[in-house]
Design an enzyme around this catalytic site. Structure first.
Site, PDB file in Angstrom:
ATOM      1  N   GLU A 440       4.446  -1.226  -4.563  1.00 46.76           N
ATOM      2  CA  GLU A 440       3.527  -1.023  -3.424  1.00 46.76           C
ATOM      3  C   GLU A 440       2.210  -1.770  -3.600  1.00 46.76           C
ATOM      4  O   GLU A 440       1.165  -1.312  -3.149  1.00 46.76           O
ATOM      5  CB  GLU A 440       3.248   0.472  -3.188  1.00 46.76           C
ATOM      6  CG  GLU A 440       4.438   1.304  -2.823  1.00 46.76           C
ATOM      7  CD  GLU A 440       5.219   0.737  -1.650  1.00 46.76           C
ATOM      8  OE1 GLU A 440       4.636   0.002  -0.851  1.00 46.76           O
ATOM      9  OE2 GLU A 440       6.426   1.017  -1.577  1.00 46.76           O
TER      10      GLU A 440
HETATM   11  C1  LIG Z   1      10.985  -0.198  -9.382  1.00 41.92           C
HETATM   12  C2  LIG Z   1      10.509  -1.102  -8.285  1.00 41.92           C
HETATM   13  C3  LIG Z   1      10.668  -0.697  -6.974  1.00 41.92           C
HETATM   14  C4  LIG Z   1      10.297  -1.557  -5.927  1.00 41.92           C
HETATM   15  N1  LIG Z   1      10.546  -1.189  -4.639  1.00 41.92           N
HETATM   16  C5  LIG Z   1      10.338  -2.099  -3.645  1.00 41.92           C
HETATM   17  C6  LIG Z   1      10.745  -1.823  -2.305  1.00 41.92           C
HETATM   18  O1  LIG Z   1      11.281  -0.757  -1.998  1.00 41.92           O
HETATM   19  N2  LIG Z   1      10.533  -2.783  -1.364  1.00 41.92           N
HETATM   20  C7  LIG Z   1       9.960  -3.976  -1.659  1.00 41.92           C
HETATM   21  O2  LIG Z   1       9.798  -4.786  -0.766  1.00 41.92           O
HETATM   22  N3  LIG Z   1       9.543  -4.259  -2.911  1.00 41.92           N
HETATM   23  C8  LIG Z   1       9.729  -3.356  -3.908  1.00 41.92           C
HETATM   24  N4  LIG Z   1       9.351  -3.656  -5.192  1.00 41.92           N
HETATM   25  C9  LIG Z   1       8.669  -4.900  -5.466  1.00 41.92           C
HETATM   26  C10 LIG Z   1       7.202  -4.697  -5.811  1.00 41.92           C
HETATM   27  O3  LIG Z   1       6.478  -4.303  -4.684  1.00 41.92           O
HETATM   28  C11 LIG Z   1       6.692  -5.976  -6.457  1.00 41.92           C
HETATM   29  O4  LIG Z   1       7.306  -6.066  -7.733  1.00 41.92           O
HETATM   30  C12 LIG Z   1       5.188  -6.028  -6.583  1.00 41.92           C
HETATM   31  O5  LIG Z   1       4.582  -6.102  -5.324  1.00 41.92           O
HETATM   32  C13 LIG Z   1       4.711  -7.205  -7.438  1.00 41.92           C
HETATM   33  O6  LIG Z   1       5.351  -8.398  -7.066  1.00 41.92           O
HETATM   34  P1  LIG Z   1       6.024  -9.319  -8.190  1.00 41.92           P
HETATM   35  O7  LIG Z   1       6.948  -8.459  -8.971  1.00 41.92           O
HETATM   36  O8  LIG Z   1       6.582 -10.512  -7.534  1.00 41.92           O
HETATM   37  O9  LIG Z   1       4.856  -9.712  -9.156  1.00 41.92           O
HETATM   38  P2  LIG Z   1       3.844 -10.941  -8.937  1.00 41.92           P
HETATM   39  O10 LIG Z   1       3.382 -10.961  -7.539  1.00 41.92           O
HETATM   40  O11 LIG Z   1       4.442 -12.166  -9.502  1.00 41.92           O
HETATM   41  O12 LIG Z   1       2.624 -10.468  -9.840  1.00 41.92           O
HETATM   42  C14 LIG Z   1       2.628 -10.630 -11.271  1.00 41.92           C
HETATM   43  C15 LIG Z   1       1.207 -10.347 -11.791  1.00 41.92           C
HETATM   44  O13 LIG Z   1       0.293 -11.303 -11.232  1.00 41.92           O
HETATM   45  C16 LIG Z   1      -0.741 -10.648 -10.533  1.00 41.92           C
HETATM   46  N5  LIG Z   1      -1.050 -11.396  -9.315  1.00 41.92           N
HETATM   47  C17 LIG Z   1      -0.176 -11.929  -8.436  1.00 41.92           C
HETATM   48  N6  LIG Z   1      -0.834 -12.524  -7.431  1.00 41.92           N
HETATM   49  C18 LIG Z   1      -2.144 -12.344  -7.659  1.00 41.92           C
HETATM   50  C19 LIG Z   1      -3.336 -12.701  -6.972  1.00 41.92           C
HETATM   51  N7  LIG Z   1      -3.307 -13.343  -5.805  1.00 41.92           N
HETATM   52  N8  LIG Z   1      -4.520 -12.336  -7.509  1.00 41.92           N
HETATM   53  C20 LIG Z   1      -4.576 -11.650  -8.658  1.00 41.92           C
HETATM   54  N9  LIG Z   1      -3.485 -11.285  -9.354  1.00 41.92           N
HETATM   55  C21 LIG Z   1      -2.281 -11.626  -8.864  1.00 41.92           C
HETATM   56  C22 LIG Z   1      -0.215  -9.274 -10.191  1.00 41.92           C
HETATM   57  O14 LIG Z   1      -1.263  -8.320 -10.043  1.00 41.92           O
HETATM   58  C23 LIG Z   1       0.681  -8.975 -11.385  1.00 41.92           C
HETATM   59  O15 LIG Z   1      -0.078  -8.443 -12.424  1.00 41.92           O
HETATM   60  C24 LIG Z   1       9.706  -2.796  -6.235  1.00 41.92           C
HETATM   61  C25 LIG Z   1       9.518  -3.180  -7.555  1.00 41.92           C
HETATM   62  C26 LIG Z   1       9.938  -2.361  -8.575  1.00 41.92           C
HETATM   63  C27 LIG Z   1       9.779  -2.842 -10.001  1.00 41.92           C
END
Ligand SMILES: Cc1cc2nc3c(=O)[nH]c(=O)nc-3n(C[C@H](O)[C@H](O)[C@H](O)COP(=O)(O)OP(=O)(O)OC[C@H]3O[C@@H](n4cnc5c(N)ncnc54)[C@H](O)[C@@H]3O)c2cc1C
Length: 601
Positions: A440
């Protein structure tokens, strides 16, 4: 003996003595729910948590969902639980009667979500997602959509999801690539991939209704070209039956915790036959989805508070039973060992857990009350509550999430070696709680939201309203001798926060957004500590007031314990806000724009 994972007495104190939720029933919208009716709802939730949810906590962790030949098999309890939630109206609880709901105050919904999360977080998320997805359809969808989808979602026969994330679009939703091709026949042909979709498909329900973000062919780049679609797993065949909608599951992830709920990889349109139905207007999808994201962000905070509560009660029980060592003032080795709860360091750890879990719960219920007040307020007040909710949402998500991990880790520490082993649930709670700062929207993204959007919103009006709410509590606390010093401490922290916000907004006005937002996470952390201090001072005001008119010794002890925990929070946690202010106002920049030579070995 029944395991304790929440305190009904604390819930009642917060809901009925501090927030006076029962008074909502004086207004027509909530007049079905007097205190007795609300008590019954909480009793039902508690019974379900004890009888159905807690007994399968370990089992769901040990035997997570299995992916086999395109089907995700979940624990059979998921089906029982979803149907039961449907039967007793939990999935539709806070929806208006006109939409097929129960018109229950949201603060009570927050309370039962907290109970569910404390009992078994993985199981509790299934109905919550369904409720949020149904709300999107009701708010922005067509009457036909609402009529077709929501009844079966409300009965728990159909699962709802939020399908946003893609391999290259996690935090950055503007990069979403899933395509929607208009057909001129009332639906779009969908093509693309989603990952990490919670409960995206499973055999505990008859159908899955994905609320999916995608880009209509030719839409503008970025967030302005994102639309929202209903993309069911099975679609209606026009004759009352269901056929496959070409949404396939390519697999599920194997996770650290929160193992009872699958996160799925979905593929749309492999056979060019995946249909999506537009919700609302094209290119407004992200703004619609924010409704569900905000609801889920508050739910994440509630979930984190619930797990922290369960961890606290397990640690407390262990500390009362585990004999180890002697009091530090005792010199005689032949004295019997004492229970570890007598060691000041263990008391400190327990108080930290209590302060985090009950402070976070208090904030979640406060947010719930603002949502409820919107139903019974003038347009001017509705705007006020909307702005308060905008400001508080990233805090209500992130404080419990980040501190929930610290507090379950502290609880694990109380159990020593056993905390690290599977004999007790602490290691499970620790693993389960780790998801909260990630899903989220990560904490980093919440920080940017609070500083970059919410603090500047309506020329700083949301920030001003937030600070006014705290100042009202400070004024109330000044009426009680015992609380005067604490009112002064919070007043100082509020002044520090105002100075810090002004400093950062001044940085923003110079145009370097990267420097402005570089430490937004720390700004969020500072806001979180001050918010929880506010909630604790509010609890203390109520406890002191109730204690004066109370002649029951046990109850007086309960109120004293609340005041004591407030004092603990102000001594051990609130000073961190001052340190954060110092870092945030420091002109030396060590991250933004510094690229050379940072990570040289
Ligand atoms: C158990 C679980 C349940 C989930 N459920 C859902 C769901 O139901 N529906 C859905 O759509 N998604 C879901 N997700 C996805 C989840 O919302 C994302 O994993 C999350 O938003 C982070 O995206 P990412 O994993 O691509 O990480 P990234 O976006 O790659 O982020 C990696 C790191 O970089 C940092 N970062 C990235 N961009 C920036 C920026 N612009 N400025 C500063 N820091 C940054 C982040 O804070 C983080 O620390 C789920 C994930 C998990 C693990």
């Amino acid at each position: 003996m029944e395991e304790k994972f929440i305190s009904r007495q604390t819930l009642n104190f917060l809901l009925f003595e501090m927030l006076e939720i029962q008074k909502l029933s004086e207004h027509e919208y909530f007049n079905e729910y007097n205190k007795e009716a609300l008590d019954m709802v909480l009793g039902t939730a508690n019974k379900m948590a004890v009888d159905l949810m807690r007994p399968c906590l370990r089992e769901m962790d040990k035997n997570p969902p299995v992916y086999k030949n395109g089907t995700v098999h979940v624990n059979p309890v998921v089906k029982t639980f979803m149907r039961k939630c449907g039967e007793i109206g939990f999935i539709s609880a806070h929806f208006p009667f006109d939409d097929g709901g129960q018109q229950l105050p949201y603060s009570i919904v927050a309370a039962f979500n907290y109970i569910f999360a404390a009992a078994n977080y993985s199981l509790g998320v299934y109905p919550g997602l369904t409720s949020g997805a149904a709300n999107l359809i009701i708010t922005f969808g067509s009457p036909e959509m609402k009529k077709y989808y929501t009844p079966k979602m409300f009965t728990g026969e159909w699962q709802g999801t939020m399908a946003l994330t893609e391999p290259e679009a996690g935090s950055s939703l503007s990069d979403i690539k899933t395509k929607a091709l208009p057909t001129g026949e009332g639906f779009y042909l969908m093509k693309g991939q989603k990952i990490f979709i919670s409960a995206g498909t499973h055999d505990g329900v008859d159908n899955v209704i994905n609320l999916m973000l995608a880009r209509v062919e030719g839409a503008p780049a970025g967030v302005k070209g994102i639309s929202l679609f209903v993309v069911p797993k099975l679609r209606g065949d026009g004759q009352g039956g269901l056929v496959s909608n070409d949404v396939t599951c390519a697999g599920i992830e194997h996770k650290l915790g929160y193992r009872g709920s699958p996160i799925t990889q979905l593929s749309m349109g492999e056979s060019d036959d995946c249909r999506g139905w537009l919700v609302g207007e094209e290119n407004k999808g992200l703004s619609y989805m924010f409704q569900m994201m905000n609801e889920e962000r508050v739910n994440v905070g509630i979930g984190a508070a619930g797990i922290a509560s369960a961890a606290y009660y397990d640690s407390l029980k262990y500390a009362e039973e585990r004999a180890q060592g002697r009091p530090l003032n005792s010199k005689n080795p032949s004295d019997p060992q004492c229970a570890i709860i007598n060691h000041p360091d263990v008391k400190r750890m327990l108080l930290f857990q209590k302060a985090v879990s009950e402070g976070s719960l208090s904030l979640a219920l406060q947010v719930g009350k603002y949502i409820d007040l919107k139903h019974i307020s003038s347009p001017e007040d509705i705007e006020k509550y909307d702005l308060l909710l905008e400001f508080l949402t990233p805090i209500a998500k992130s404080y419990p999430s980040e501190n929930g991990i610290l507090s379950t880790s502290t609880g694990l520490q109380i159990l020593g070696g056993y905390g690290y082993c599977e004999d007790f649930n602490l290691e499970l709670f620790f693993r389960d709680s780790r998801i909260h700062p990630i899903h989220e929207g990560t904490t980093g993204i919440q920080g940017q939201d609070l500083l970059g959007r919410k603090s500047t919103m309506k020329k700083g009006r949301a920030l001003e309203l937030f600070l006014n709410e705290i100042k009202n509590t400070i004024n109330e606390a000044e009426k009680y001798n015992e609380l005067e010093d604490y009112a002064a401490k919070l007043d100082q922290a509020v002044t520090d926060f105002e100075i810090t916000a002004r400093h950062l907004l001044n940085v923003a006005s110079k145009g370097d957004i990267e420097v402005f937002l570089a430490d937004a996470t720390l700004y969020l952390e500072m806001a979180g500590i001050i918010t929880i201090a506010w909630q604790w001072l509010m609890q203390a005001c109520c406890a002191v007031k109730q204690s004066i008119i109370c002649d029951d010794d046990a109850l007086k002890k309960f109120y004293n314990s609340k005041v004591h925990t407030m004092k603990f929070f102000f001594k051990y946690e609130l000073p961190r806000a001052g340190m954060l202010s110092e870092i945030l106002c420091d002109e030396v920049i060590l991250t933004a724009g510094v690229n050379e030579g940072l990570f040289v070995d």
